[in-house]
Design a protein around this motif. Structure first.
Motif, PDB file in Angstrom:
ATOM      1  N   ALA A  40      -6.869   8.375  12.718  1.00  0.00           N
ATOM      2  CA  ALA A  40      -6.322   8.823  11.430  1.00  0.00           C
ATOM      3  C   ALA A  40      -4.942   8.222  11.190  1.00  0.00           C
ATOM      4  O   ALA A  40      -4.629   7.783  10.076  1.00  0.00           O
ATOM      5  N   THR A  41      -4.133   8.170  12.229  1.00  0.00           N
ATOM      6  CA  THR A  41      -2.801   7.584  12.107  1.00  0.00           C
ATOM      7  C   THR A  41      -2.888   6.087  11.812  1.00  0.00           C
ATOM      8  O   THR A  41      -2.106   5.555  11.020  1.00  0.00           O
ATOM      9  N   ALA A  42      -3.857   5.407  12.415  1.00  0.00           N
ATOM     10  CA  ALA A  42      -4.040   3.978  12.143  1.00  0.00           C
ATOM     11  C   ALA A  42      -4.448   3.753  10.687  1.00  0.00           C
ATOM     12  O   ALA A  42      -3.929   2.841  10.021  1.00  0.00           O
ATOM     13  N   ILE A  43      -5.352   4.582  10.172  1.00  0.00           N
ATOM     14  CA  ILE A  43      -5.794   4.451   8.781  1.00  0.00           C
ATOM     15  C   ILE A  43      -4.623   4.691   7.830  1.00  0.00           C
ATOM     16  O   ILE A  43      -4.402   3.934   6.879  1.00  0.00           O
ATOM     17  N   VAL A  44      -3.848   5.732   8.090  1.00  0.00           N
ATOM     18  CA  VAL A  44      -2.697   6.046   7.238  1.00  0.00           C
ATOM     19  C   VAL A  44      -1.653   4.939   7.325  1.00  0.00           C
ATOM     20  O   VAL A  44      -1.011   4.606   6.324  1.00  0.00           O
ATOM     21  N   SER A  45      -1.478   4.345   8.489  1.00  0.00           N
ATOM     22  CA  SER A  45      -0.528   3.238   8.631  1.00  0.00           C
ATOM     23  C   SER A  45      -0.933   2.054   7.762  1.00  0.00           C
ATOM     24  O   SER A  45      -0.081   1.390   7.167  1.00  0.00           O
ATOM     25  N   MET A  46      -2.243   1.800   7.681  1.00  0.00           N
ATOM     26  CA  MET A  46      -2.719   0.712   6.820  1.00  0.00           C
ATOM     27  C   MET A  46      -2.436   1.015   5.350  1.00  0.00           C
ATOM     28  O   MET A  46      -2.005   0.136   4.596  1.00  0.00           O
ATOM     29  N   TYR A  47      -2.694   2.244   4.942  1.00  0.00           N
ATOM     30  CA  TYR A  47      -2.380   2.636   3.567  1.00  0.00           C
ATOM     31  C   TYR A  47      -0.888   2.484   3.287  1.00  0.00           C
ATOM     32  O   TYR A  47      -0.496   1.959   2.253  1.00  0.00           O
ATOM     33  N   LEU A  48      -0.043   2.973   4.195  1.00  0.00           N
ATOM     34  CA  LEU A  48       1.400   2.894   3.994  1.00  0.00           C
ATOM     35  C   LEU A  48       1.906   1.459   3.979  1.00  0.00           C
ATOM     36  O   LEU A  48       2.864   1.149   3.265  1.00  0.00           O
ATOM     37  N   SER A  49       1.284   0.584   4.762  1.00  0.00           N
ATOM     38  CA  SER A  49       1.749  -0.804   4.775  1.00  0.00           C
ATOM     39  C   SER A  49       1.559  -1.460   3.414  1.00  0.00           C
ATOM     40  O   SER A  49       2.401  -2.257   2.985  1.00  0.00           O
ATOM     41  N   VAL A  50       0.504  -1.110   2.705  1.00  0.00           N
ATOM     42  CA  VAL A  50       0.292  -1.659   1.356  1.00  0.00           C
ATOM     43  C   VAL A  50       1.364  -1.146   0.415  1.00  0.00           C
ATOM     44  O   VAL A  50       1.937  -1.907  -0.367  1.00  0.00           O
ATOM     45  N   VAL A  51       1.662   0.144   0.494  1.00  0.00           N
ATOM     46  CA  VAL A  51       2.686   0.725  -0.377  1.00  0.00           C
ATOM     47  C   VAL A  51       4.050   0.101  -0.083  1.00  0.00           C
ATOM     48  O   VAL A  51       4.784  -0.273  -1.004  1.00  0.00           O
ATOM     49  N   TRP A  52       4.397   0.018   1.196  1.00  0.00           N
ATOM     50  CA  TRP A  52       5.687  -0.571   1.564  1.00  0.00           C
ATOM     51  C   TRP A  52       5.785  -2.025   1.124  1.00  0.00           C
ATOM     52  O   TRP A  52       6.820  -2.474   0.657  1.00  0.00           O
ATOM     53  N   TYR A  53       4.710  -2.784   1.296  1.00  0.00           N
ATOM     54  CA  TYR A  53       4.739  -4.193   0.915  1.00  0.00           C
ATOM     55  C   TYR A  53       4.934  -4.344  -0.589  1.00  0.00           C
ATOM     56  O   TYR A  53       5.763  -5.132  -1.037  1.00  0.00           O
ATOM     57  N   THR A  54       4.167  -3.588  -1.364  1.00  0.00           N
ATOM     58  CA  THR A  54       4.287  -3.744  -2.817  1.00  0.00           C
ATOM     59  C   THR A  54       5.632  -3.245  -3.335  1.00  0.00           C
ATOM     60  O   THR A  54       6.116  -3.735  -4.348  1.00  0.00           O
ATOM     61  N   TYR A  55       6.222  -2.286  -2.669  1.00  0.00           N
ATOM     62  CA  TYR A  55       7.520  -1.773  -3.103  1.00  0.00           C
ATOM     63  C   TYR A  55       8.668  -2.687  -2.675  1.00  0.00           C
ATOM     64  O   TYR A  55       9.609  -2.907  -3.429  1.00  0.00           O
ATOM     65  N   LEU A  56       8.607  -3.217  -1.464  1.00  0.00           N
ATOM     66  CA  LEU A  56       9.730  -3.971  -0.910  1.00  0.00           C
ATOM     67  C   LEU A  56       9.652  -5.472  -1.135  1.00  0.00           C
ATOM     68  O   LEU A  56      10.660  -6.166  -1.014  1.00  0.00           O
ATOM     69  N   ALA A  57       8.478  -5.997  -1.434  1.00  0.00           N
ATOM     70  CA  ALA A  57       8.331  -7.446  -1.619  1.00  0.00           C
ATOM     71  C   ALA A  57       9.014  -7.876  -2.926  1.00  0.00           C
ATOM     72  O   ALA A  57       8.977  -7.141  -3.917  1.00  0.00           O
ATOM     73  N   PRO A  58       9.623  -9.041  -2.909  1.00  0.00           N
ATOM     74  CA  PRO A  58      10.230  -9.522  -4.159  1.00  0.00           C
ATOM     75  C   PRO A  58       9.136  -9.848  -5.175  1.00  0.00           C
ATOM     76  O   PRO A  58       8.068 -10.348  -4.819  1.00  0.00           O
ATOM     77  N   PRO A  59       9.402  -9.567  -6.447  1.00  0.00           N
ATOM     78  CA  PRO A  59       8.372  -9.863  -7.459  1.00  0.00           C
ATOM     79  C   PRO A  59       8.152 -11.371  -7.586  1.00  0.00           C
ATOM     80  O   PRO A  59       9.096 -12.164  -7.491  1.00  0.00           O
ATOM     81  N   LEU A  60       6.928 -11.755  -7.810  1.00  0.00           N
ATOM     82  CA  LEU A  60       6.586 -13.172  -7.980  1.00  0.00           C
ATOM     83  C   LEU A  60       6.574 -13.487  -9.474  1.00  0.00           C
ATOM     84  O   LEU A  60       6.060 -12.740 -10.288  1.00  0.00           O
ATOM     85  N   ARG A  61       7.143 -14.622  -9.788  1.00  0.00           N
ATOM     86  CA  ARG A  61       7.149 -15.055 -11.177  1.00  0.00           C
ATOM     87  C   ARG A  61       5.779 -15.675 -11.493  1.00  0.00           C
ATOM     88  O   ARG A  61       5.288 -16.547 -10.777  1.00  0.00           O
ATOM     89  N   VAL A  62       5.191 -15.203 -12.555  1.00  0.00           N
ATOM     90  CA  VAL A  62       3.867 -15.667 -12.949  1.00  0.00           C
ATOM     91  C   VAL A  62       4.004 -16.536 -14.189  1.00  0.00           C
ATOM     92  O   VAL A  62       4.593 -16.134 -15.190  1.00  0.00           O
TER      93      VAL A  62
END
Length: 66
Positions: A40-62
């Motif tokens: 369960a902790t591994a599954i939640v870690s995967m979910y959190l990694s997506v949230v952290w990445y999308t929040y902390l990653a610099p926006p890409l210019r399209v």
């Protein structure tokens, strides 16, 4: 939201493992509960990694192509 989902999995797993329908030997219930919590902790870690990445990653210019 993700933390509530995690708690739901942990509490639910603790209730399900000792149930007779699961047919888990009584000697193994503690070990199976621990493994379920790790999963369960591994599954939640995967979910959190997506949230952290999308929040902390610099926006890409399209570039829009006409």
């Amino acid at each position: 939201c993700i933390v509530v989902f995690w708690l739901h999995m942990l509490i639910g797993w603790k209730k399900v493992v000792p149930a007779d329908a699961m047919q888990i030997p009584k000697d193994h219930v503690k070990a199976v509960t621990g493994l379920g919590w790790i999963a369960a902790t591994a599954i939640v870690s995967m979910y959190l990694s997506v949230v952290w990445y999308t929040y902390l990653a610099p926006p890409l210019r399209v570039e829009h192509v006409p």
